[in-house]
Design a protein around this motif. Structure first.
Motif, short mmCIF file in Angstrom:
data_model
loop_
_atom_site.label_atom_id
_atom_site.label_comp_id
_atom_site.label_asym_id
_atom_site.label_seq_id
_atom_site.Cartn_x
_atom_site.Cartn_y
_atom_site.Cartn_z
N TYR B 17 -88.88 1.19 -67.72
CA TYR B 17 -88.33 1.22 -66.42
C TYR B 17 -89.14 1.96 -65.68
O TYR B 17 -89.17 3.29 -65.44
N VAL B 20 -90.70 5.34 -67.34
CA VAL B 20 -89.75 5.70 -68.31
C VAL B 20 -90.05 4.78 -69.33
O VAL B 20 -89.64 3.51 -69.07
N ALA B 22 -88.07 3.29 -72.28
CA ALA B 22 -86.85 3.33 -72.92
C ALA B 22 -86.81 3.02 -74.41
O ALA B 22 -86.11 3.26 -75.28
N PRO B 41 -78.32 9.70 -80.34
CA PRO B 41 -77.87 10.67 -79.54
C PRO B 41 -78.03 9.92 -78.10
O PRO B 41 -78.71 9.00 -78.02
N SER B 42 -77.38 10.44 -77.13
CA SER B 42 -77.47 9.82 -75.66
C SER B 42 -78.96 9.88 -75.36
O SER B 42 -79.59 10.56 -75.21
N GLY B 43 -79.06 8.53 -74.64
CA GLY B 43 -80.29 8.22 -73.83
C GLY B 43 -81.50 7.98 -74.86
O GLY B 43 -82.54 7.91 -74.46
N CYS B 44 -81.11 7.68 -76.08
CA CYS B 44 -82.17 7.24 -77.07
C CYS B 44 -82.46 5.68 -76.89
O CYS B 44 -83.48 5.25 -77.54
N GLY B 45 -81.80 5.09 -76.24
CA GLY B 45 -82.19 3.68 -76.10
C GLY B 45 -81.25 2.65 -76.52
O GLY B 45 -81.66 1.49 -76.77
N LYS B 46 -80.20 2.87 -77.02
CA LYS B 46 -79.13 1.97 -77.72
C LYS B 46 -78.72 0.86 -76.85
O LYS B 46 -78.74 -0.20 -77.02
N THR B 47 -78.28 1.55 -75.69
CA THR B 47 -77.78 0.45 -74.48
C THR B 47 -78.92 -0.51 -74.07
O THR B 47 -78.66 -1.73 -74.05
N THR B 48 -80.15 0.10 -74.04
CA THR B 48 -81.25 -0.97 -73.57
C THR B 48 -81.53 -1.86 -74.54
O THR B 48 -81.56 -2.92 -74.15
N1 LIG Z 1 -81.81 1.17 -65.22
C1 LIG Z 1 -82.71 2.12 -65.56
N2 LIG Z 1 -83.80 2.52 -64.84
C2 LIG Z 1 -84.58 3.75 -65.23
N3 LIG Z 1 -84.19 4.33 -66.57
C3 LIG Z 1 -83.25 3.66 -67.29
C4 LIG Z 1 -82.59 2.61 -66.89
N4 LIG Z 1 -81.55 2.51 -67.83
C5 LIG Z 1 -82.11 3.48 -68.83
N5 LIG Z 1 -83.08 4.15 -68.38
C6 LIG Z 1 -83.41 5.26 -69.31
O1 LIG Z 1 -83.77 4.58 -70.43
C7 LIG Z 1 -83.61 5.49 -71.71
C8 LIG Z 1 -82.58 5.11 -72.54
O2 LIG Z 1 -81.44 4.69 -71.85
P1 LIG Z 1 -80.05 4.04 -72.62
O3 LIG Z 1 -80.47 2.75 -73.53
O4 LIG Z 1 -78.97 3.78 -71.82
O5 LIG Z 1 -79.61 5.28 -73.84
P2 LIG Z 1 -78.29 5.40 -74.54
O6 LIG Z 1 -78.68 5.37 -76.05
O7 LIG Z 1 -77.75 6.39 -74.35
O8 LIG Z 1 -77.58 3.97 -74.59
C9 LIG Z 1 -82.84 6.84 -70.84
O9 LIG Z 1 -83.80 7.91 -70.82
C10 LIG Z 1 -82.52 6.36 -69.77
O10 LIG Z 1 -82.70 7.31 -68.71
#
Ligand SMILES: Nc1ncnc2c1ncn2[C@@H]1O[C@H](COP(=O)(O)OP(=O)(O)O)[C@@H](O)[C@H]1O
Ligand SMILES: [Mg+2]
Lengths: 723, 352
Positions: B17, B20, B22, B41-48
């Protein structure tokens, strides 16, 4: 997708063959050509020797052939894209080069018979061909990468970009061109002496009795108005949120008033109160033996009128800002043993600082752009917006001077607009999310509270008096001379001759025109504004920042500048619109679009993005998602955008006054005309009628929105809460 | 409902992103019919990762295959993947039935057929008869199940769930996760499930992909991860663990000879090399004894009675250790000196 492209290309081809390419004498949407049988359609015109129309038709044909002949989707899309863009470029170029009259930008490059003979403005045929090529291009663009892009999104972006380019940038560029124009050509060196002339930037009023340049006048007024409205707005906002003041409802009403008040009405009311024969002037003249002066017709008159007009806007901005200061911060400060003044001074105020800057810049821009108040009050203090007008309509029309002044004004507003974007940028939306903190805002310390009361309340009272004058003045025979009660003004304006059933009043024509044009412009504005908001909030695409900037730009272009630029750009081919009602509709759509965009952004940010994503992952495309999920949930925002643009179209005067014609006169320019003739009674009666009309429209909307809110957004909130 | 299910494969997928990163060069492969959890852990990229599978985000680099087909450049609309959102994202202006039928109707299925399929879906999640309600008239758990029904009636090749239970209370969470697992197994769906709760991951998954810092830390069955953590991070993240520095002196087949604070131990080697390492000591791998017994000397700094067990924190020379012990008539008290014994075959070694 191939099918959609083909349908558009077919529409383009059909209109090239069947619709008149140029504007006909009777206007754009005239249907007589069908019966004449010899319509100057695109094809016909080529046969008649206008060879330069051929590339457009050929591009459409070529694109159709490409669509049918090539199987490989990516290659097909890319070739179609190239062909369609080339076609569009040819249409634009021939339009700009071969011009019947007006500035021929490329005259010096090509001198040929065709160029000099020229052609009329583009008509239905050209418009639809261009639209067909545009959509063929955008749909192909969405397909031209390896995968399936979103044709709906790309097409919407393409259409909005094209419209903004034609109806915002193209006219503004015309002003620039005019400013560089000298006898028989263009000159860079002439521009700077003109632009920096002492007529505009002279500072001699600071050191002597002479008056300053008109640009300095405008700037000074704008700074004063920005500061004044911010201070008053803050006082109102603090009273509203941080005190137990009783009549808060009344304060709310004050915020609606300016939205429905045509901009010069405040100036009019001030004349009734403080003018040479104004009530208060006469009272003091009798009492103290002062001589009645014309002080109102100068800086102070305009300043008071602008404070009255724009304080509510500052209030609206600042109330959000003041509420946005989270109570928990203030509570934290108090638990750390700060007293109420310290809490305000060191916690709340710094948190509000960006909001205050925002309110100041808004007041600054509004003041610079204000046209109505200086027009009725400003005979002793010239400002840019009215000087531009007089340069066009005055005894000696001087378009070049108007262009220079317009550029000076544009420079000031754009600078403020940029400053606002750079410092405060995107922060402004994010804070107002309706996220409710529990806890209580600290109440004001007593001194501050009374300071607020003392600034704001007299002002509120003054506003009420001014508005009562508007009603009262419309029932008085001859203001300042004969205060007998009369309906004459209303009868003259809105009389109906019942024996013949004719609307005999002088105002009816412009009243109906105004209502018609506003009702056509409102849905278009809402459509353009909300689509833009959708793209900005929900879509990612290349160049989004520039896109956002350019759609917001028309907010920073004062109405007078738009007006001048429209008559400069659209008085001649290739797009010849002056004197039509279309130009009025267009000017409203693009003037008011930023409001629709802001409203749409606010509404859309409250809809959880996962709703769209859910719809998309369930196999819906963006168009279906918008239609079935977003629009139904945005009902109230749609209605709000509708009324707001309706009302703004009715009240606006600055751009309109350049564009009205005998056939299509608008209420506001009609009223201004009455004021210039000294017919105050009629002017005020008509203004009062307009205000009532708009109130009715707003109430109707509130009713509709109210009903819907009970059913729809409650559910949204509940879902959001469980989420 | 017919069985129609697909595999998921990432080849060197990178997601950025702007600045960043991800996801750093992710490779993974999910077999058809499996429920795989993304844990971290939170922010590790799971949702991504999940959104990349759904097509809601596009990969910056690399390729994505679903059901063997290259979908790297396909947007979400055109992928045969359904997603259950953390906030459920039920359309508030549609009834439950309209919500569930939505995916069918946008593909222009006949109305009656769509409604019938929707009702079948609702029955599957135990909500038969709720079709005419609005989402706001359902409890959180019911809304959650509507979201699942809406996703599965489309017979997706892959079902994605992003922290589907995080809005439910603790008791309901257990119940719903069992239901989701059961539906997934009975339909033979491929499912990718995101959670940051390791217990939840252990309870529902065939395989767990543990992520950390935008990378995969380890892939394995719940048992693998617990019994054979590949790193200190995994050991710490999956279940409670004490990490103690040690030296591996010699390797003897599957047994490693290691020293902790001078004490010699023979523990499973877990593929470790000679030299400095860390020993993973689960709380139940430690015993507390009277100070005169052999073991690590220490002093109890915290003791808590939890009903079925005792929890202690013991300060030793190798750091503070978290120990779980049986409830005794005479428990150790704060300040007591103790000796901490290590049950050798329950200890694990990971690299330092
Ligand atoms: N739309 C976005 N724009 C910029 N950075 C993002 C966006 N979505 C996620 N990130 C960054 O990507 C990383 C992984 O996010 P995410 O996949 O949501 O983590 P999680 O494991 O908590 O689901 C985080 O550092 C987050 O800040
Ligand atoms: Mg997440």
């Amino acid at each position: 997708m191939k099918k959609t492209v083909l349908i558009w290309l077919a529409i383009g081809l059909v209109s090239f063959v069947l619709l008149p390419w140029h504007m006909t004498e009777d206007g754009l949407y005239d249907a007589t050509w069908m019966t004449d049988g010899v319509a100057a359609t695109g094809l016909f015109s080529i046969l008649a020797g206008q060879w330069w129309l051929a590339p457009a038709g050929l591009a459409i044909l070529a694109a159709i052939v490409i669509q049918l002949a090539i199987d490989e989707p990516v290659k097909r899309a890319r070739l179609t894209l190239g062909t369609a863009v080339a076609g569009l470029a040819f249409i634009a170029l021939q339009g700009l080069i071969i011009v019947r009259a007006g500035p021929r930008i490329f005259e010096t490059l090509f001198v040929s018979e065709a160029v000099m003979a020229g052609q009329p403005g583009m008509g239905a045929g050209a418009g639809i061909c261009a639209l067909a090529l545009l959509f063929a291009a955008t749909i192909s663009l969405s397909q031209s990468d390896k995968g399936q892009g979103d044709a709906f999104v790309v097409s919407t972006i393409g259409l909005i970009v094209a419209l903004v380019a034609i109806f915002v940038f193209f006219p503004v560029i015309h002003i620039l061109v005019r400013a560089f124009e000298v006898d028989g050509g263009y000159s860079l060196t002439e521009f700077f002496p003109r632009f920096f002339s002492s007529d505009i930037w002279d500072l001699s009023c600071l050191i002597s009795n002479r008056s300053c340049g008109v640009g300095i006048n405008s700037l000074f007024l704008a700074v004063m108005t920005g500061a004044g409205t911010t201070l008053l707005g803050l006082s109102f906002a603090l009273i509203f949120t941080r005190t137990d003041f009783r009549a808060k409802k009344l304060l709310r009403v004050l915020t609606v008033l300016p939205i429905i008040t045509p901009p010069f009405v405040i100036g009019l009311a001030l004349i009734l109160l403080f003018g040479r024969t104004g009530t208060i002037t006469e009272y003091f003249a009798d009492l103290l033996g002062w001589e009645a002066t014309r002080w109102l017709y100068g800086f102070w008159g305009i300043y008071f009128a602008q404070l009255l007009s724009f304080t509510p806007i500052a209030f609206l901005v600042l109330i959000g800002v003041v509420q946005g200061v989270s109570p928990s911060m203030e509570e934290a400060s108090q638990t750390l043993d700060a007293n109420r003044w310290q809490t305000f001074r060191f916690v709340s105020l710094p948190l509000m600082r960006p909001g205050l800057a925002n309110a100041f810049l808004l007041g600054f821009i509004e003041s610079l752009a204000d046209f109505g108040n200086p027009l009725v009050l400003g005979s002793g203090y010239s400002v840019l917006s009215t000087d531009i007008y007089f340069a066009i309509v005055g005894a000696v029309a001087d378009p070049a001077k108007a262009a220079i002044l317009a550029i000076a004004l544009l420079t000031l507003t754009l600078t403020a607009f940029m400053a606002q974007r750079m410092w405060l940028g995107k922060k402004s939306y994010a804070t107002i999310t309706g996220k409710a903190d529990s806890g209580q805002n600290a109440s004001l310390n007593p001194i501050l509270k009374w300071a607020c009361y003392c600034t704001a309340l007299p002002w509120a009272a003054f506003t009420l008096v001014v508005y009562s004058m508007i009603i009262f003045g419309s029932f008085v025979k001859l203001w300042g001379i004969n205060h007998g009660f009369t309906f004459d003004h209303y009868i003259r304006a809105f009389g109906i001759d019942f024996s013949t059933g004719r609307f005999s009043g002088v105002a009816w024509d412009s009243y109906f025109t105004t209502l018609t044009i506003s009702s056509i412009a409102a849905p278009l504005t809402a459509l353009v504004g909300l689509s833009t908001a959708y793209l900005l909030v929900r879509q990612k695409f290349w160049g989004k920042d520039a896109f956002e900037f350019s759609t917001m730009l028309s907010f920073a272009i004062p109405g007078t500048v738009i007006g001048v630029s429209y008559i400069m750009a659209f008085n001649f081919p290739p797009i010849e619109l002056t004197g039509t009602s279309i130009i009025l509709i267009i000017v409203f759509v693009f003037r008011n679009m930023p409001v629709g965009v802001r409203g749409g952004i606010a509404a859309m940010s409250q809809l959880d993005k996962s709703l769209d994503e859910a719809s998309i992952t369930l196999g819906a495309n963006s168009f279906t998602t918008v239609r079935r999920v977003i629009l139904p949930l945005m009902g109230p925002a749609v209605l709000a955008a509708l009324t707001y643009s309706f009302v703004r179209a009715i009240t606006s005067v600055s751009a309109v006054i350049f564009l009205v014609s005998a056939k299509h006169n608008m209420a506001t320019s009609f009223i201004v005309g009455r004021v210039e003739n000294g017919e105050f009674g009629l002017a005020i009666a008509y203004s009062a009628a307009l205000i009532i009309t708009m109130l009715a429209a707003i109430l109707l909307l509130q009713l509709l929105v109210g009903v819907r809110r009970l059913r729809r957004s409650d559910r949204v909130q509940q879902i959001a809460k469980t989420a | 409902m017919t069985k129609k299910t697909g595999s998921v494969r990432f080849e060197s997928v990178v997601k950025k992103y702007g600045e960043v990163t991800a996801l750093k060069k992710l490779d993974l492969s999910i077999d058809p019919g499996k429920l795989v959890t993304l844990l971290g852990p939170s922010g590790c990229g799971k949702t991504t990762t999940l959104r990349l599978i759904a097509g809601l985000e596009m990969a910056t680099e690399g390729k994505i295959y679903i059901g063997g087909e290259d979908v790297t450049h396909l947007t979400a609309t055109y992928r045969k993947v359904s997603m259950v959102f953390q906030s459920y994202a039920l359309f508030p202006h549609m009834t439950v039935r309209e919500n569930v039928a939505y995916g069918l109707t946008v593909k222009s299925a006949p109305k009656a057929e769509a409604a019938q399929k929707a009702d079948e879906g609702l029955e599957l999640v135990g909500l038969a008869g709720f079709g005419d309600r609005l989402p706001s008239e359902l409890s959180g758990g019911q809304q959650q199940r509507v979201a699942v029904a809406r996703a599965i009636v489309l017979e997706p090749e892959v079902l994605l769930l992003d922290e589907p239970l995080s809005n439910l209370d603790a008791k309901l969470r257990r119940h719903v996760r069992e239901e989701i697992r059961q539906i997934q197994q009975s339909l033979g769906l491929t499912a990718v499930y995101v959670t940051h709760d390791q217990e939840e991951a252990m309870a529902v998954s065939d395989d767990i992909i543990v992520m950390n810092n935008a990378e995969i830390a380890q892939i394995g069955t719940p048992n693998d991860l617990y019994e054979a953590p590949s790193s200190a991070f995994i050991a710490d993240f999956i279940g409670d663990a004490n990490l103690v520095p040690c030296d591996v002196d010699a390797l003897d087949g599957a047994i490693a000879r290691a020293r902790v604070n001078g004490q010699k131990l023979s523990v499973p080697s877990n593929g470790i090399r000679k030299g400095a390492a860390q020993m993973v000591l689960r709380p139940q791998a430690l015993t507390l004894q009277k100070p005169d017994q052999p073991g690590l000397e220490g002093q109890i700094s915290y003791a808590a009675y939890l009903g079925k067990e005792m929890q202690y924190t013991v300060e030793t020379l190798v750091g503070s250790l978290f120990v779980i012990g049986p409830v005794q008539a005479q428990p150790f008290l704060r300040g007591d000196s103790v000796s901490v014994g290590i049950i050798e075959d329950q200890a694990r070694l990971v690299s330092a």
